[in-house]
Design an enzyme around this catalytic site. Structure first.
Site, PDB file in Angstrom:
ATOM      1  N   LYS A 185      37.538  67.801  36.754  1.00  0.00           N
ATOM      2  CA  LYS A 185      38.836  68.161  36.256  1.00  0.00           C
ATOM      3  C   LYS A 185      39.554  66.960  34.674  1.00  0.00           C
ATOM      4  CE  LYS A 185      43.203  68.576  35.676  1.00  0.00           C
ATOM      5  NZ  LYS A 185      44.016  68.772  35.385  1.00  0.00           N
ATOM      6  N   GLY A 215      45.596  58.633  39.343  1.00  0.00           N
ATOM      7  CA  GLY A 215      46.798  58.934  38.562  1.00  0.00           C
ATOM      8  C   GLY A 215      48.242  58.870  39.017  1.00  0.00           C
ATOM      9  N   SER A 216      49.005  59.526  39.137  1.00  0.00           N
ATOM     10  CA  SER A 216      50.514  58.859  39.839  1.00  0.00           C
ATOM     11  C   SER A 216      50.203  59.277  41.661  1.00  0.00           C
ATOM     12  CB  SER A 216      51.432  60.214  39.218  1.00  0.00           C
ATOM     13  OG  SER A 216      51.249  61.028  39.656  1.00  0.00           O
ATOM     14  N   GLU A 238      52.525  60.631  42.871  1.00  0.00           N
ATOM     15  CA  GLU A 238      53.095  61.357  43.484  1.00  0.00           C
ATOM     16  C   GLU A 238      51.588  62.274  43.555  1.00  0.00           C
ATOM     17  OE1 GLU A 238      54.533  59.923  40.685  1.00  0.00           O
ATOM     18  OE2 GLU A 238      55.831  58.860  41.579  1.00  0.00           O
ATOM     19  N   GLY A 254      48.937  61.775  43.462  1.00  0.00           N
ATOM     20  CA  GLY A 254      48.313  61.007  44.903  1.00  0.00           C
ATOM     21  C   GLY A 254      48.543  61.824  46.088  1.00  0.00           C
ATOM     22  N   GLU A 293      43.559  56.235  43.121  1.00  0.00           N
ATOM     23  CA  GLU A 293      42.987  54.701  42.298  1.00  0.00           C
ATOM     24  C   GLU A 293      44.975  55.327  41.517  1.00  0.00           C
ATOM     25  OE1 GLU A 293      44.859  53.292  39.923  1.00  0.00           O
ATOM     26  OE2 GLU A 293      43.203  52.429  38.848  1.00  0.00           O
ATOM     27  N   CYS A 326      46.178  51.218  34.542  1.00  0.00           N
ATOM     28  CA  CYS A 326      46.498  51.289  35.702  1.00  0.00           C
ATOM     29  C   CYS A 326      46.554  50.033  36.267  1.00  0.00           C
ATOM     30  CB  CYS A 326      45.703  51.721  36.555  1.00  0.00           C
ATOM     31  SG  CYS A 326      43.780  51.542  36.275  1.00  0.00           S
ATOM     32  N   GLU A 359      56.574  51.637  38.369  1.00  0.00           N
ATOM     33  CA  GLU A 359      56.054  51.102  36.937  1.00  0.00           C
ATOM     34  C   GLU A 359      55.754  52.557  36.083  1.00  0.00           C
ATOM     35  OE1 GLU A 359      51.352  53.217  37.767  1.00  0.00           O
ATOM     36  OE2 GLU A 359      50.897  52.235  36.957  1.00  0.00           O
TER      37      GLU A 359
HETATM   38  P1  NAD Z   1      49.005  62.973  37.548  1.00  0.00           P
HETATM   39  O1  NAD Z   1      48.742  62.347  38.489  1.00  0.00           O
HETATM   40  O2  NAD Z   1      50.173  64.059  37.198  1.00  0.00           O
HETATM   41  O3  NAD Z   1      47.859  63.781  36.137  1.00  0.00           O
HETATM   42  C1  NAD Z   1      46.409  62.716  36.775  1.00  0.00           C
HETATM   43  C2  NAD Z   1      45.262  63.899  36.923  1.00  0.00           C
HETATM   44  O4  NAD Z   1      45.537  64.368  37.864  1.00  0.00           O
HETATM   45  C3  NAD Z   1      45.288  64.939  35.715  1.00  0.00           C
HETATM   46  O5  NAD Z   1      43.865  65.399  35.361  1.00  0.00           O
HETATM   47  C4  NAD Z   1      46.660  65.660  36.259  1.00  0.00           C
HETATM   48  O6  NAD Z   1      45.726  67.579  35.549  1.00  0.00           O
HETATM   49  C5  NAD Z   1      46.164  66.155  37.213  1.00  0.00           C
HETATM   50  N1  NAD Z   1      47.123  67.111  38.330  1.00  0.00           N
HETATM   51  C6  NAD Z   1      47.889  66.629  37.870  1.00  0.00           C
HETATM   52  N2  NAD Z   1      48.891  67.580  39.301  1.00  0.00           N
HETATM   53  C7  NAD Z   1      47.890  68.321  40.212  1.00  0.00           C
HETATM   54  C8  NAD Z   1      47.667  68.468  41.386  1.00  0.00           C
HETATM   55  N3  NAD Z   1      48.362  69.219  41.781  1.00  0.00           N
HETATM   56  N4  NAD Z   1      46.761  68.683  41.446  1.00  0.00           N
HETATM   57  C9  NAD Z   1      45.216  68.690  41.003  1.00  0.00           C
HETATM   58  N5  NAD Z   1      45.207  67.887  39.864  1.00  0.00           N
HETATM   59  C10 NAD Z   1      46.716  67.595  39.867  1.00  0.00           C
HETATM   60  O7  NAD Z   1      50.032  61.864  36.247  1.00  0.00           O
HETATM   61  P2  NAD Z   1      50.808  62.387  34.810  1.00  0.00           P
HETATM   62  O8  NAD Z   1      51.790  62.962  35.721  1.00  0.00           O
HETATM   63  O9  NAD Z   1      49.892  62.391  33.288  1.00  0.00           O
HETATM   64  O10 NAD Z   1      51.090  61.162  34.911  1.00  0.00           O
HETATM   65  C11 NAD Z   1      52.388  60.705  35.157  1.00  0.00           C
HETATM   66  C12 NAD Z   1      51.965  59.066  35.601  1.00  0.00           C
HETATM   67  O11 NAD Z   1      51.247  58.828  35.876  1.00  0.00           O
HETATM   68  C13 NAD Z   1      52.388  57.918  34.398  1.00  0.00           C
HETATM   69  O12 NAD Z   1      53.420  58.004  33.756  1.00  0.00           O
HETATM   70  C14 NAD Z   1      52.023  57.015  35.550  1.00  0.00           C
HETATM   71  O13 NAD Z   1      52.506  55.957  36.009  1.00  0.00           O
HETATM   72  C15 NAD Z   1      51.050  57.553  36.233  1.00  0.00           C
HETATM   73  N6  NAD Z   1      49.715  57.894  35.890  1.00  0.00           N
HETATM   74  C16 NAD Z   1      48.616  56.548  36.492  1.00  0.00           C
HETATM   75  C17 NAD Z   1      47.099  56.712  35.470  1.00  0.00           C
HETATM   76  C18 NAD Z   1      46.275  55.794  36.108  1.00  0.00           C
HETATM   77  O14 NAD Z   1      45.230  54.784  35.939  1.00  0.00           O
HETATM   78  N7  NAD Z   1      46.899  54.897  37.675  1.00  0.00           N
HETATM   79  C19 NAD Z   1      47.180  57.585  34.773  1.00  0.00           C
HETATM   80  C20 NAD Z   1      47.764  58.298  34.062  1.00  0.00           C
HETATM   81  C21 NAD Z   1      49.196  58.096  34.894  1.00  0.00           C
END
Ligand code: NAD
Length: 493
Positions: free
Chosen positions: A191, A244-245, A247, A249, A266, A300, A397
């Site tokens: 995804k 991802g984030s 939250e 995670g 991660e 990250c 972050e």
């Molecule tokens: P996010 O965690 O919401 O998104 C990351 C991935 O998760 C995306 O593919 C998204 O579609 C998916 N996702 C979102 N909600 C989901 C759910 N309920 N179930 C399954 N998958 C879901 O991140 P974001 O909102 O795009 O960015 C917000 C913050 O996250 C950024 O400001 C940053 O601090 C952090 N971030 C960290 C990394 C990293 O490499 N660690 C990467 C991107 C963002």
């Protein structure tokens, strides 16, 4: 230099639908979403979102491929050859990948060419080599009820892996999840991020061309709250790998726990870059600037807390300010650009809000701090001095080009500040004192410590953190093992 118009045409030419069970899956009744160019704010393409039926179909195709299907029957050596073929195709298409990554993410052209694509190819090649080396163990035991036994283990694929990737480096981080899982014999359902899904569609085309059996790899474009949520809740998923984030995670971890499924998370960091007075200050200033400004700070492992020995503090701040002034913000397709745009308006506003908070809490802006007067989601490379580790800009972050400089008095204090964080992903130490480097590398809380160089990447090295930075490891042997289960077999002789 590629023309932006070529990259935009390439984006429009991609199949803008889910890739399920080896086929593209158009669906006129499904929802769509627009992919926005962060530099022009225009729409690059509109993509059909994977709905519940598409998610079901991808998971079913993955199981069919594995359980008695062609993918599950392949030996490791053949899987390895297919991954090598895929790596070759990615390398041949590296320019297309790089252009899509620039137009989709907003990163300057040299970055995907120097980092993301070489790392992606290296990751597929590295794990291709592991595919026929998934060895078990023979374990001596005292026997069973007076009879001798032969006990051994085999490493088997964990099953169907859901890979959820972020928008900052979708190609490379995708490879970190896909390559070890396929090498281990798993089927992968990817995804990609809704903000930057384009290179994942190109990858699906190449998977088809490389000849991987149908169902071994599917791509489900869609939003997190819809497609992502359907995927992590799906009972047919055997493991989730998420970047991802924190939250999101947490949501992923709960879904994984509900189904008693392993998960790798991660989740980013607030990584310290610690500069001692004995460091090569020129090299350190270059490295620290890359550590906070690369990829617009949307990394990250970004070294967003810059801890500087008090005796060199003012001089080092000057050096960093000089580096920040040399950053050229602009269109990734213009020669000379060294920093592009942030991913979307929400992220730009979020980063700008942190800059305001830093000012309100009393830190001093010594570089940047504003937004250029132009279209696109740009934020100037920004440095705060006079900061403390208690300030919001040192705790949370930001995921943008904002560095917080904090002075320290001695080694003990440097370690205490470095470890006073909710995150523990990466750390960088700048020193020419070999003993200090090794001593502190052991004491700093981080999944990866780099000495005299920011975040050296390599698919052979395990990658991941603890605390809010997540769970488990990707890459290296640990990343391979995380996609397998060890089964014990005992023969009573
Ligand atoms: P996010 O965690 O919401 O998104 C990351 C991935 O998760 C995306 O593919 C998204 O579609 C998916 N996702 C979102 N909600 C989901 C759910 N309920 N179930 C399954 N998958 C879901 O991140 P974001 O909102 O795009 O960015 C917000 C913050 O996250 C950024 O400001 C940053 O601090 C952090 N971030 C960290 C990394 C990293 O490499 N660690 C990467 C991107 C963002």
């Amino acid at each position: 230099m590629t023309q932006r118009s070529d990259a935009e045409a390439l984006a429009r030419s991609l199949p803008a639908v889910p890739f399920v069970g080896g086929d593209w899956r158009p669906d006129a009744t499904a929802q769509t979403f627009d992919v926005i160019d962060p530099v022009t704010e225009g729409t690059l393409t509109t993509i059909t979102e994977a709905d519940a039926a598409a998610v079901d179909a991808a998971v079913a195709a993955a199981h069919a491929a594995l359980d008695g299907g062609e993918w599950g029957r392949l030996d490791g050596a053949t899987r390895g050859q297919l991954l090598l073929a895929l790596a070759d195709l990615i390398e041949e298409s590296a320019e297309d990948f790089a252009n899509l990554e620039s137009v989709d993410v907003g990163k300057p052209g040299f970055e995907p060419r120097v980092i993301d694509l070489p790392q992606t190819v290296a990751t597929f090649r590295h794990f291709a080599g592991w595919a026929d080396k998934l060895e078990g163990r023979t374990i001596p035991t005292p026997g069973y009820m007076g009879r001798s036994t032969l006990s051994y283990t085999v490493r088997q694929p964990i099953g169907v892996v859901a890979a959820i990737t972020p928008w900052n480096s979708p190609t490379m981080i995708g490879a970190w999840k896909i390559a070890p899982a396929l090498a281990a014999g798993c089927a992968v359902v990817l995804k990609p991020p809704e903000d930057a899904p384009l290179t994942s569609l190109l990858l699906a085309e190449l998977v088809q061309r490389a000849g991987l059996p149908a169902g071994a790899f599917s791509v489900l474009p869609g939003r997190g709250v819809t497609t992502g949520n359907l995927l992590i809740e799906h009972p047919g998923i055997d493991k989730i790998s998420f970047t991802g984030s924190p939250e999101t995670g947490r949501v992923v971890a709960v879904a994984a726990t509900d189904g008693f499924r392993p998960v790798t998370l991660e989740l980013g960091g607030k990584s310290p870059q610690v500069v001692f007075a004995d460091a090569d200050l020129d090299a350190a200033a270059d490295g620290v600037a890359v550590g906070i400004f690369a990829n617009q700070g949307e990394v990250c492992a970004a070294g967003s807390r810059i801890l500087v020995a008090r005796e060199i503090h003012d001089e080092f701040v000057d050096r960093l300010v000089t580096r920040a002034a040399k950053v050229v913000l602009g269109d990734p397709f213009e020669a000379g650009t060294t920093m592009g745009a942030l991913i979307n308006a929400k992220q730009r506003d979020r980063v700008s809000r942190y800059v305001e908070i830093g000012r309100e809490e009393g830190a001093q802006v010594v570089a940047g701090g504003g937004r250029p007067d132009r279209a696109g989601y740009f934020v100037e490379p920004t440095l705060f001095a006079g900061a403390t580790n208690a300030m919001t800009i040192a705790r949370q972050e930001i995921f943008g080009p904002v560095g917080t400089i904090i002075p320290f008095d001695d080694e003990e204090q440097a370690v205490a500040i470095a470890n006073d964080s909710s995150y523990a992903l990466a750390a960088t130490l700048w020193t020419t004192d070999l003993s200090r480097a090794h001593r502190l590398a052991l004491r700093v809380h981080a999944g990866a410590v780099a000495v005299n160089g920011w975040s050296p990447l390599d698919p052979r090295l395990p990658w991941g953190g603890s605390k809010l930075s997540g769970l488990g490891r990707e890459l290296g042997r640990a990343g391979l093992d995380a996609n397998t289960v060890e089964k014990t077999i005992t023969v009573v002789l």
